[in-house]
Scaffold this motif. Structure first.
Motif, PDB file in Angstrom:
ATOM      1  N   VAL A 386       0.845  -1.205   0.000  1.00  0.00           N
ATOM      2  CA  VAL A 386       0.000   0.000   0.000  1.00  0.00           C
ATOM      3  C   VAL A 386       0.878   1.253   0.000  1.00  0.00           C
ATOM      4  O   VAL A 386       0.621   2.210  -0.740  1.00  0.00           O
ATOM      5  N   THR A 423      -5.819   4.604  -0.967  1.00  0.00           N
ATOM      6  CA  THR A 423      -5.441   3.575  -0.003  1.00  0.00           C
ATOM      7  C   THR A 423      -6.398   2.389  -0.080  1.00  0.00           C
ATOM      8  O   THR A 423      -5.980   1.222  -0.048  1.00  0.00           O
ATOM      9  N   ALA A 426      -5.630   0.312  -3.172  1.00  0.00           N
ATOM     10  CA  ALA A 426      -4.391  -0.469  -3.082  1.00  0.00           C
ATOM     11  C   ALA A 426      -4.523  -1.640  -2.113  1.00  0.00           C
ATOM     12  O   ALA A 426      -3.885  -2.677  -2.288  1.00  0.00           O
ATOM     13  N   SER A 427      -5.342  -1.486  -1.080  1.00  0.00           N
ATOM     14  CA  SER A 427      -5.455  -2.518  -0.044  1.00  0.00           C
ATOM     15  C   SER A 427      -6.587  -3.499  -0.296  1.00  0.00           C
ATOM     16  O   SER A 427      -6.633  -4.574   0.299  1.00  0.00           O
TER      17      SER A 427
END
Length: 874
Positions: A386, A423, A426-427
Motif C-alpha cells: 500500500v 489507499t 491499493a489494499s
C-alpha cells in the motif's frame, strides 16, 4: 472414466473423492433445496468429467452456493489446481495468471469458460489450491497449497473441534476466504451439513435460518462479534448451538472472556483459533476450558503441528518469532504463472512473522508483529504494498493497522478523500475502513526509514482540533439519538445506519452545531473522521445544493398559492431532487433485501404523517374524499382537477418509490443497476419519456403534469444526476433536461425555465457557500418541507386575501411545528419499542466485505433526499 484413471496417477484431496460414503445424509442446504451426500457425489463426478482429464488451472469464483461448491470439489477431485477467488473483479487475477478454465456466476447461473483446451502452464503435481493471503493483499501474490495441506488441515480442524456427522454449520464467511473455506472442508470431511447463506448476522432472516435448520455452529472474525453485540446476541434463544469458532484476527481478551462465560451459561463452547492462509487456515486453537482463564493466548498447536520460538536479538528473553511446523504448511508463494511449477520451498516450516512467548501452562501468546502486515476485518493487508502504491502517486505515506481499520499517515499533499480512496484501492478494503492522518513530516528513524512505532502512535491518537471539544463519542451519541440506532460504532455512517432525506438535514444541522462544519460528503463519512473535518471561515458554511433548492422550493410553493408572487415549478424540481436523493441514500451496495427495507421505511416516514394529517382534516372539515387519506386519489379519485389533487406530489413520490423498489427487487434488474448505474438511470429517463410524450395515454389530459406515471421521467433525471460521475455523464443529463422539459407545462415559459434551472444546478453544483444564518434557515425549511406542504392548505386559505404575508409566515410556522411533533412522536415510539430500533438498524447492517460498502459506493456522488416538499400543481 478419465477422472478415475487419473486418480491412480496423481495425488488428490481425499475427502473430495469420498463424499458418497455418507449416503443420504444432508450435505448442503440452500433455501428450500437439500443436497444429500449421495447427490453431491454424483454432481461432483459429473462436473469433474466436464472439466476433463487434462490437468488444467481452474479459476473458480467462490460463493456460498451449491454450484460453486460442486465446481470447486469437482476440480479437486479431478486433480486440477484451483485458483479460488472472490465472486467479482476477476480481471486482475485472470490477467496475471491466465487460467485455463474460468468458472464464474452470471445471471444466477454457473458459467464455465474454457480459455485453453490444454493447460498453458507447467503445474507441479502436488499443487491443489491457490488462495490470496487471508483474503486480500492488494497484489496478485498467492499461497500455493498441496493436496496434503488441504486434507491434513481439514482433518486437524475436525479433530480438535470434534465435528460430528450431526453438526450443521451456517456459512457466515466468504468461501474464497481461507477461514470460510476451512469450515466447508472440515464439515464435508465428517459428513456434517452446511447451511448456505450470504445473509448478514444482523439480519433477522439469518437467525430464522439458524433456528429452522437447527444449526449447531458458526464461525466469526472479530467484526462478526461486534455485530453480534449490536443485535443483542446474548438474548437470542439458540437451543441447538453447540460451539462458536473465532479467528481472522485478535479478539480482545475481555471479549473472549465475556463470550466464553456467555457460552458456559447458554450451553455452547467458544473456540478461539489462530492461523494464516500459509498454513491452509489453522495453526493453533484455545480449548474452551481455557478461554475464560487465558483469553490473551492463542492456545496450543493443532493436532499434527508444533511451534517453536526463535530468539531475536532485540526481543526480551523467552520472546521471539513464532515458527510453525506441520503437514499443512504451504508449498510456498506464487507471484507469477511460472511459480506454479515450483514444489515445496519451505520444507513444512512457516515463519509466522508474529512475536510470541510460551506461558507456564504450555499455551502460546502473540505479543506483536515482526513484519509489516495488518489484519482488518480478517483480511491480511500488505502494508508495504500500500505504501508503494501511494508513493507512485507522489505521496510520502506510511500505513499501519488499527482496530478494524487501516490508517494512512501522510505528509501534506493531496486531499484526504483522495488519499483514502487510493489507499482503499491499493489494499482492497472499502473506503469506510480507511482513516487518514495528515502530518507536516513523516517520522523517521536515524537511518531515514519511516519510524513504524511513531507512525502507529500518531494513528492511535484521538486528536481533537483546538477549536472543537467534540469527540467521536459525541457524534455517536447524536447519531443514536436522531436515527434511533443503539451501539453506533466508529465505522458507521449516516447511510449505513439507514438515514434518509427526512433525517438528513436535521442531522447535518445538529452535527454542524457540534463540530462547527462538515466535510462535503459527510453522509458517507465514518464517525471517527468528523473531528478532522476541514472548516470554513467563521460565520460561513457550505449548504448542499439540493438542501438549498428544497428550502427555496417550499417557499415558492406556499408563496405562489397565497398569490404573493407567481413562480411555479418548484414541486417538479423537487421531484427531480427526490430521484437524486433516492439514488444517493438507497442505491449503495447494500444487499437487495436491505435496499428494499431501507426504501420502504423511508416511504413510511413520508406516507404515515401525510395520512394522519389528511385524515384529521377530513374528520374535522370533510374537505376531501376518504381516498385522499389513504393517498389513493391518483387511483380512485375524480377525473380532472379537484381539491383532492392538492396532495398529488406526496402520492407521486410514494407511488414512484414503491414501483421502483419492486422492480429493483428483481435479481436481474438489481444486478443490471449495480453494473451500469448511470446508464440504468438514463434508461429509466427514456422509459419515462414514453408517458411524458403521451406515447401511452395514462391521464385525462387536464392533470397530466400531476400524474405519477407521467412525471416519473423527472424523478429519473434526478436519479441520473446522482449517478453521473464524469463530465460526459453530466452533459448527457443536462442535454436530456434541456430537451425534454420545454413543452411539458402547456407553454408556461417561466415554469419551464425554473425547472430546467433547478435541475441543472442539481447536476453541476454540489454545494454553495453562504452565511451560517442563511444556511441554518435553509436547513430548517428543507427539513420541515413535507410538513409545511401538508399543512399550508389549511393555514393560508382563510388569510390569503387580507393578510397574505401573515398567511405565508403561519404556513411555514405551523409546518415546522408539525415537523417537530412528528419527530417527537417518532422518538417516543423508538423509546417505547427499542426492539423496533434494533430491527431497523439490523436491516441496514452488513457483514465483513458487504456491509459498509454502501457508504463507499463509488458511483454514489451526493445525497438522497426524496423530499417531500410538495404542492398542488406548482
Amino acid at each position: 472414466m478419465a477422472s478415475k484413471t487419473n486418480q491412480t496417477k496423481r495425488p488428490f484431496v481425499h475427502f473430495a473423492c469420498q463424499l458418497g460414503q455418507f449416503g443420504d445424509a444432508p450435505a448442503l442446504l440452500a433455501g428450500a433445496e437439500t443436497v444429500t451426500y449421495r447427490d453431491l457425489d454424483k454432481r461432483v463426478e459429473r462436473q469433474a468429467r466436464e472439466l476433463g482429464s487434462s490437468r488444467r488451472l481452474v479459476l473458480v469464483a467462490g460463493a456460498n452456493t451449491i454450484d460453486s461448491i460442486v465446481t470447486y470439489l469437482a476440480a479437486l477431485r479431478g486433480g486440477h489446481p484451483v485458483l479460488l477467488a472472490p465472486g467479482e473483479n476477476l480481471d486482475g487475477l485472470i490477467a496475471a495468471y491466465s487460467p485455463d478454465v474460468v468458472v464464474r456466476n452470471a445471471d444466477g447461473r454457473t458459467v464455465v469458460e474454457e480459455l485453453h483446451q490444454h493447460t498453458a502452464h507447467r503445474l507441479h503435481p502436488d499443487l491443489a489450491l491457490l488462495l490470496s493471503t487471508s483474503g486480500s493483499t492488494g497484489s496478485p501474490k498467492l499461497v500455493r497449497l498441496s493436496h496434503s495441506n488441504v486434507q491434513s488441515n481439514a482433518e486437524s480442524i475436525a479433530d480438535y473441534l470434534a465435528i460430528r456427522d450431526t453438526d450443521r454449520a451456517v456459512t457466515t464467511l466468504p468461501m474464497h476466504y481461507c477461514y470460510g473455506l476451512s469450515v466447508i472442508h472440515s464439515h464435508l470431511l465428517r459428513g456434517a451439513t452446511l447451511a448456505l447463506t450470504d445473509t448478514s448476522v444482523t439480519d433477522p432472516e439469518f437467525w430464522d435460518l439458524v433456528r429452522a435448520q437447527r444449526v449447531t455452529t458458526f464461525a466469526g472474525v472479530p467484526y462478526t462479534f461486534d455485530l453480534l453485540d449490536r443485535i443483542g446476541f446474548d438474548q437470542l434463544d439458540l437451543p441447538d448451538l453447540r460451539y462458536i469458532t473465532q479467528a481472522g484476527g485478535r479478539l480482545p481478551p475481555e471479549r473472549v472472556r465475556s463470550y466464553a462465560e456467555l457460552g458456559r451459561r447458554r450451553g455452547w463452547d467458544l473456540f478461539v483459533m489462530y492461523g494464516q492462509t500459509e498454513a491452509t487456515a489453522r495453526m493453533a486453537y484455545l480449548p474452551p476450558d481455557f478461554a475464560a482463564t487465558h483469553p490473551h493466548t492463542i492456545g496450543r498447536p493443532i493436532p499434527g503441528g508444533s511451534f517453536r520460538i526463535e530468539p531475536l536479538g532485540d526481543a526480551p528473553d523467552g520472546t521471539g518469532e513464532l515458527v510453525y511446523s506441520g503437514p499443512n504448511v504451504m508449498l510456498g508463494y506464487a507471484e507469477a504463472p511460472e511459480d506454479l511449477a515450483l514444489g515445496d520451498t519451505l520444507a513444512g516450516e512457516l515463519r509466522t512473522g508474529d512475536l510470541a512467548k510460551c506461558t507456564d501452562e504450555g499455551l502460546y501468546e502473540v505479543v506483536g508483529r515482526r513484519s509489516r502486515f495488518a489484519k482488518v476485518f480478517g483480511l491480511r493487508i500488505d502494508l508495504q504494498h500500500v505504501d508503494s502504491a501511494l508513493a507512485q502517486r507522489g505521496l510520502t505515506a506510511c500505513c499501519t493497522g488499527g482496530t478494524n481499520e487501516l490508517v494512512t499517515v501522510v505528509e501534506n499533499g493531496g486531499g484526504v478523500e483522495d488519499v483514502r480512496r487510493w489507499t482503499a484501492k491499493a489494499s482492497g478494503l472499502p473506503v469506510s475502513a480507511v482513516r487518514v492522518c495528515v502530518v507536516d513530516e513523516l517520522p523517521r528513524t536515524s537511518s531515514g526509514k519511516p519510524d513504524i512505532r511513531a507512525v502507529a502512535e500518531i494513528a492511535g491518537r484521538h486528536e481533537v482540533r483546538p477549536d472543537s471539544a467534540a469527540t467521536s463519542t459525541d457524534v455517536k451519541a447524536l447519531y443514536a439519538d436522531i436515527l434511533h440506532c443503539p451501539n453506533v460504532s466508529d465505522d458507521d455512517t449516516f447511510v449505513s445506519l439507514g438515514g434518509d432525506s427526512l433525517s438528513y438535514v436535521r442531522m447535518s444541522l445538529r452535527l454542524e452545531e457540534l463540530l462547527g462544519s462538515l466535510p462535503e460528503n459527510w453522509h458517507t463519512t465514518p464517525v471517527r473522521d468528523f473531528v478532522h473535518a476541514p472548516r470554513l471561515r467563521r460565520g460561513w458554511r457550505r449548504v448542499e445544493t439540493n438542501v438549498l433548492l428544497r428550502a427555496i422550493a417550499i417557499v415558492l410553493i406556499a408563496g405562489s398559492h397565497i398569490h404573493l408572487f407567481t413562480l411555479l415549478g418548484g414541486a417538479h424540481v423537487l421531484l427531480g431532487i427526490a430521484g437524486y436523493n433516492f439514488a444517493r441514500f438507497h442505491l449503495g451496495s447494500a444487499e437487495r433485501k436491505q435496499r428494499m427495507r431501507r426504501a420502504l421505511i423511508s416511504v413510511a416516514r413520508i406516507a404515515v404523517p401525510s395520512m394522519v394529517w389528511i385524515g384529521a382534516v377530513i374528520a374535522l372539515t370533510g374537505d376531501y374524499r376518504i381516498t385522499s387519506a389513504f393517498l389513493l386519489n391518483g387511483i380512485f379519485g375524480p377525473d380532472g382537477w379537484s381539491a383532492e389533487w392538492r396532495y398529488w406530489f406526496v402520492e407521486a413520490i410514494v407511488y414512484i418509490v414503491l414501483v421502483v423498489v419492486a422492480v429493483l427487487y428483481i435479481p436481474m434488474v438489481d444486478r443490471l443497476e449495480r453494473i451500469h448505474p448511470f446508464w440504468f438511470a438514463m434508461g429509466l429517463v427514456a422509459l419515462g419519456l414514453v408517458t411524458r410524450y403521451g406515447l401511452v395515454d395514462v391521464d385525462d389530459g387536464r392533470n397530466r403534469i400531476l400524474t405519477a406515471s407521467v412525471v416519473f421521467w423527472l424523478f429519473a433525471l434526478g436519479w441520473a444526476a446522482a449517478r453521473a460521475s464524469t463530465v460526459w455523464h453530466r452533459m448527457c443529463v443536462t442535454a436530456a433536461i434541456v430537451a425534454t422539459v420545454p413543452g411539458f407545462f402547456f407553454g408556461e415559459t417561466q415554469r419551464e425555465i425554473l425547472v430546467v434551472g433547478g435541475l441543472c444546478l442539481l447536476v453541476w453544483v454540489t454545494s454553495v457557500p453562504c452565511p451560517a444564518l442563511v444556511g441554518r434557515i435553509a436547513g430548517v425549511l428543507a427539513s420541515a418541507s413535507l410538513y409545511i406542504y401538508l399543512t399550508h392548505f389549511q393555514v393560508y386559505l382563510p388569510l390569503r386575501d387580507d393578510h397574505p404575508w401573515l398567511a405565508l409566515f403561519l404556513s411555514i410556522a405551523v409546518g415546522i411545528c408539525y415537523w417537530q411533533a412528528v419527530t417527537f412522536a417518532t422518538a417516543l415510539w423508538h423509546r417505547w419499542n427499542p426492539k423496533g430500533s434494533r430491527l431497523v438498524k439490523s436491516s441496514v447492517e452488513s457483514t465483513v466485505g458487504r456491509s459498509r460498502d454502501a457508504e463507499s459506493d463509488s458511483n454514489t456522488r451526493r445525497s438522497w433526499s426524496p423530499n417531500p416538499v410538495r404542492r398542488s400543481g406548482h
